[in-house]
Design a protein around this motif. Structure first.
Motif, PDB file in Angstrom:
ATOM      1  N   PRO A 167       0.757  -1.154  -0.219  1.00 32.12           N
ATOM      2  CA  PRO A 167      -0.053  -0.145   0.009  1.00 32.12           C
ATOM      3  C   PRO A 167       0.851   1.293   0.060  1.00 32.12           C
ATOM      4  O   PRO A 167       1.751   1.451   0.610  1.00 32.12           O
ATOM      5  CB  PRO A 167      -0.822  -0.256   1.196  1.00 32.12           C
ATOM      6  N   ILE A 168       0.304   2.008  -0.584  1.00 33.87           N
ATOM      7  CA  ILE A 168       1.093   3.316  -0.989  1.00 33.87           C
ATOM      8  C   ILE A 168       0.789   4.520   0.284  1.00 33.87           C
ATOM      9  O   ILE A 168      -0.466   4.804   0.180  1.00 33.87           O
ATOM     10  CB  ILE A 168       0.801   4.186  -2.282  1.00 33.87           C
ATOM     11  N   GLN A 169       1.593   5.300   0.760  1.00 36.15           N
ATOM     12  CA  GLN A 169       1.356   6.301   1.772  1.00 36.15           C
ATOM     13  C   GLN A 169       1.121   7.434   0.814  1.00 36.15           C
ATOM     14  O   GLN A 169       2.245   8.243   0.469  1.00 36.15           O
ATOM     15  CB  GLN A 169       2.188   6.231   2.701  1.00 36.15           C
ATOM     16  N   ALA A 170       0.023   8.403   0.997  1.00 33.37           N
ATOM     17  CA  ALA A 170       0.023   9.558   0.211  1.00 33.37           C
ATOM     18  C   ALA A 170       0.489  10.757   1.291  1.00 33.37           C
ATOM     19  O   ALA A 170       0.026  10.780   2.220  1.00 33.37           O
ATOM     20  CB  ALA A 170      -1.323   9.852  -0.060  1.00 33.37           C
ATOM     21  N   LYS A 171       1.284  11.513   0.780  1.00 34.80           N
ATOM     22  CA  LYS A 171       2.291  12.629   1.554  1.00 34.80           C
ATOM     23  C   LYS A 171       1.868  13.782   1.098  1.00 34.80           C
ATOM     24  O   LYS A 171       2.445  14.828   1.218  1.00 34.80           O
ATOM     25  CB  LYS A 171       3.494  12.218   1.669  1.00 34.80           C
ATOM     26  N   ASN A 176      -3.194  16.359   3.568  1.00 34.76           N
ATOM     27  CA  ASN A 176      -3.162  16.908   4.760  1.00 34.76           C
ATOM     28  C   ASN A 176      -4.128  18.072   5.184  1.00 34.76           C
ATOM     29  O   ASN A 176      -4.770  18.133   6.263  1.00 34.76           O
ATOM     30  CB  ASN A 176      -1.637  17.532   5.179  1.00 34.76           C
ATOM     31  N   VAL A 177      -4.269  19.046   4.176  1.00 36.88           N
ATOM     32  CA  VAL A 177      -5.151  20.083   4.667  1.00 36.88           C
ATOM     33  C   VAL A 177      -6.629  19.611   4.604  1.00 36.88           C
ATOM     34  O   VAL A 177      -7.418  19.890   5.536  1.00 36.88           O
ATOM     35  CB  VAL A 177      -4.849  21.228   3.591  1.00 36.88           C
ATOM     36  N   LEU A 178      -7.031  18.798   3.650  1.00 36.98           N
ATOM     37  CA  LEU A 178      -8.206  18.224   3.594  1.00 36.98           C
ATOM     38  C   LEU A 178      -8.504  17.490   4.707  1.00 36.98           C
ATOM     39  O   LEU A 178      -9.970  17.295   5.270  1.00 36.98           O
ATOM     40  CB  LEU A 178      -8.500  17.478   2.190  1.00 36.98           C
ATOM     41  N   LEU A 189     -13.695  17.094   4.722  1.00 41.65           N
ATOM     42  CA  LEU A 189     -14.118  16.087   3.989  1.00 41.65           C
ATOM     43  C   LEU A 189     -15.771  16.048   4.187  1.00 41.65           C
ATOM     44  O   LEU A 189     -16.291  15.519   3.180  1.00 41.65           O
ATOM     45  CB  LEU A 189     -13.461  15.051   4.598  1.00 41.65           C
ATOM     46  N   THR A 190     -16.289  16.172   5.384  1.00 44.92           N
ATOM     47  CA  THR A 190     -17.737  16.211   5.194  1.00 44.92           C
ATOM     48  C   THR A 190     -18.375  17.292   4.403  1.00 44.92           C
ATOM     49  O   THR A 190     -19.398  17.066   4.075  1.00 44.92           O
ATOM     50  CB  THR A 190     -18.111  16.294   6.769  1.00 44.92           C
ATOM     51  N   LEU A 256      -7.609   8.439   5.165  1.00 47.12           N
ATOM     52  CA  LEU A 256      -6.407   7.569   5.934  1.00 47.12           C
ATOM     53  C   LEU A 256      -5.074   7.786   5.289  1.00 47.12           C
ATOM     54  O   LEU A 256      -4.052   7.143   5.768  1.00 47.12           O
ATOM     55  CB  LEU A 256      -7.009   6.024   5.386  1.00 47.12           C
ATOM     56  N   LYS A 257      -4.916   8.588   4.201  1.00 40.89           N
ATOM     57  CA  LYS A 257      -3.646   8.929   3.726  1.00 40.89           C
ATOM     58  C   LYS A 257      -3.068   7.714   3.158  1.00 40.89           C
ATOM     59  O   LYS A 257      -1.626   7.486   3.424  1.00 40.89           O
ATOM     60  CB  LYS A 257      -2.633   9.580   4.663  1.00 40.89           C
TER      61      LYS A 257
END
Length: 341
Positions: A167-171, A176-178, A189-190, A256-257
């Motif tokens: 699995p890839i970790q999004a950075k 991060n802001v969203l 997000l909501t 979940l990033k």
């Protein structure tokens, strides 16, 4: 033994019997229409009485946060159910969208940095996958159950191929802001999820496309006789469902990033259940945006309340199942000869 209503009908003329039956059906339909709202009110009152923190701002925000992903999924799925069809590719598309967007933005696996362009690309691909599902259903005359399940399997496999088992970790900074940002105490997000749902609701209720979807679900033959392009409308519906599934997968990745195929696991059927609880129909023609919203809120409130009560997870599943059966029994119509398409 005849009931009182049948005895009274036997003393009426044919015309009077028909008028009486229409009135009785209208009364039952009115009860079914308002049953979900009544159920929601009862559940909310019970929750407030049994848990003093149920109406706290923190818990209200938590409920909205928990219902955000199901709400995005329901935005496209409610169109499909209105047709009397089903789309089993949603979970696969979600997993692929979340995996591929993580692959395209800043991550721990490669040097990609497509940013928001990567998000648009993933949404476009998800929409194309949905359109292809609809096209195969319409042109090849494959049942939606079969073709969408096959497409879901393909997209799940494609998701794993994207990250090659790890699995890839999004950075990405935007992620991060969203994922962490808030406006007036409500997570971004909501707000994004609610905005997507509102757009879908407006399209359904105030456009010719939305009216065509209702017409096809109610009576496809009659809809065709009025000049509605049945095939094109169905392809558009599945394209929309693919689009919202992709958006849901992206939001899951942002939350979940992490990009992996399991982002869509066990996400679809609870939403189908929620839409039916809200008054939708698996046989098509009934339901809509309000039904979907009420159903998702009922389902989310139920899960939230059971969690606050500290109910054992396995017991929680049993209680959820019983309440869902009761809710669906109260809301579905049993006047049709067929159960579902």
């Amino acid at each position: 033994m005849k009931n009182k209503w049948e005895d009274s009908l036997s003393t009426l003329s044919v015309g009077q019997q028909f008028a009486q039956k229409v009135k009785e059906d209208a009364r039952k339909d009115k009860i079914r229409r308002y049953a979900p709202l009544i159920l929601l009110i009862i559940m909310t009152v019970i929750g407030a009485i049994s848990q003093k923190n149920f109406f706290s701002w923190g818990n209200v925000v938590n409920i909205m946060y928990q219902m955000s992903i199901p709400l995005v999924i329901s935005t496209g799925l409610m169109y499909v159910l209105l047709l009397g069809s089903i789309d089993l590719s949603i979970e696969g598309v979600m997993g692929f969208a979340g995996s591929f967007v993580a692959f395209l933005v800043v991550n721990n696996s490669n040097d990609n940095d497509f940013g928001i362009l990567g998000i648009f690309l993933v949404v476009l691909i998800s929409t194309a996958v949905g359109a292809l599902t609809g096209f195969l259903h319409v042109r090849a005359r494959i049942a939606t159950f079969i073709v969408s399940y096959a497409m879901g399997c393909i997209m799940t496999g494609a998701a794993v191929l994207v990250y090659r088992g790890t699995p890839i970790q999004a950075k990405d900074e935007l992620f991060n802001v969203l994922s962490q940002g808030m406006f007036l105490g409500i997570p971004y997000l909501t707000l994004i999820a609610f905005a997507i749902f509102i757009i879908g609701a407006l399209i359904l209720n105030y456009t010719a496309f939305g009216r065509a979807v209702y017409a096809i679900g109610d009576n496809e033959t009659a809809a065709a006789s009025t000049g509605i392009n049945i095939g094109l409308t169905k392809i558009k519906v599945f394209a929309l469902c693919g689009c919202t599934a992709g958006l849901a997968g992206i939001l899951q990745c942002i939350r979940l990033k992490l990009g992996q195929a399991s982002l869509g696991t066990n996400q679809m059927f609870p939403v189908v259940t929620a839409i039916v609880i809200g008054g939708g129909s698996l046989s098509g023609g009934k339901g809509g945006a309000l039904s979907a919203f009420v159903g998702v809120l009922i389902y989310t409130e139920l899960v939230n309340w059971l969690t606050l009560m500290g109910v054992d997870p396995y017991v929680r599943k049993v209680i959820q199942g019983v309440i869902i059966i009761i809710a669906v029994t109260l809301t579905i119509s049993r006047s049709r000869k067929t159960i579902s398409k």
